[in-house]
Write an enzyme that holds these catalytic residues in place. Structure first.
Site, PDB file in Angstrom:
ATOM      1  N   CYS A 167       0.776  -1.207  -0.014  1.00 23.02           N
ATOM      2  CA  CYS A 167      -0.018   0.002  -0.077  1.00 23.02           C
ATOM      3  C   CYS A 167       0.931   1.274   0.161  1.00 23.02           C
ATOM      4  CB  CYS A 167      -0.955  -0.045   1.084  1.00 23.02           C
ATOM      5  SG  CYS A 167      -2.424   1.247   0.904  1.00 23.02           S
ATOM      6  N   HIS A 197      -3.506  -5.364   0.301  1.00 20.19           N
ATOM      7  CA  HIS A 197      -3.102  -5.822   1.482  1.00 20.19           C
ATOM      8  C   HIS A 197      -3.107  -7.261   1.654  1.00 20.19           C
ATOM      9  CE1 HIS A 197      -2.533  -1.877   3.728  1.00 20.19           C
ATOM     10  NE2 HIS A 197      -3.432  -1.448   2.769  1.00 20.19           N
ATOM     11  N   GLU A 211      -1.659  -9.095   3.658  1.00 19.00           N
ATOM     12  CA  GLU A 211      -1.085  -9.558   5.052  1.00 19.00           C
ATOM     13  C   GLU A 211      -2.410  -9.275   6.171  1.00 19.00           C
ATOM     14  OE1 GLU A 211      -1.288  -5.158   5.646  1.00 19.00           O
ATOM     15  OE2 GLU A 211      -1.086  -6.645   3.862  1.00 19.00           O
TER      16      GLU A 211
END
Length: 230
Positions: free
Chosen positions: A88, A174, A176
């Site tokens: 990001c 994202h 994660e």
């Protein structure tokens, strides 16, 4: 001897998430640096550097002078071909370090949806993310830097991921954020969610329903990328 993974965190609740277990399992000693507060000296020669997301713009050096230091750190590591993963805001800082423009997207992209892999993306570690959604949460995007290989797109943003060789990877989304702590995101980004009219309950429910798959695909992506570093 443990390898070092230095992680630059821009806001407390956007941490490594589900990536933490994978890194630990691969023998990395994870060390967080808090953006704007901690010295970046230890990040220069770390075995791995990860730049996480955050709500500021990579263009806001006038407001946050430490962004310039991060950009210079990123450029230095890329010049020396040292492993670097940006997520990001981290990806946008990498684009800026490579001289590409970061700019306001045609609309904010917040929620869960798939990425579309390019041919190169299908041959990359991102292939592990195919077949399901990922989390998007950004209002800016970037031009593809010179010398970079586009790996993924969405309808809203042509450039969702790029890499330069096997050691430099940037993801605007994202992969994660699937460790069961998603409620922290909903609290921390409350003002933005309300301003954008995002269906909070729907976002929460989607994350809960997709969590297992998100985690499995995210871990597979990270393992595949770490394999390329060995």
């Amino acid at each position: 001897m443990l390898k070092t993974a230095t992680v630059i965190r821009h806001v407390a609740f956007e941490d490594l998430g589900s990536f933490a277990d994978t890194l630990s399992g691969r023998g990395y000693d994870v060390r967080y640096l808090e953006a704007g507060c901690d010295s970046l000296d230890s990040a220069r020669d770390a075995d791995l550097l990860i730049l996480l997301g955050g709500p500021v713009s990579s263009n806001d050096e006038g407001l946050y002078p430490w962004l310039g230091r991060e950009i210079r750190l990123v450029r230095d590591r890329m010049d020396r071909n040292l492993p670097l993963l940006g997520i990001c805001l981290g990806a946008q800082l990498m684009a800026r370090a490579l001289g590409a423009r970061v700019y306001t997207a045609k609309s904010k992209e917040i929620g869960f949806s798939p990425i579309v892999l390019t041919e190169a993306g299908g041959r990359s570690p991102l292939a592990a993310l195919a077949g399901g959604p990922v989390l998007h949460w950004h209002g800016e995007t970037f031009e593809l830097p010179d010398g970079a290989e586009r790996l993924a797109s969405t309808d809203l943003c042509t450039n969702q991921a790029f890499r330069i060789g096997p050691r430099v990877m940037a993801c605007q989304f994202h992969p994660e954020a699937t460790d069961g702590g998603f409620e922290r995101w909903l609290i921390g980004h409350h003002v933005e969610l309300r301003a954008e009219g995002v269906d909070l309950g729907g976002l929460r429910e989607t994350e809960r329903n997709e969590r297992a798959g998100l985690r499995a695909r995210g871990a597979a992506f990270l393992r595949a990328w770490l394999d390329e570093l060995d």
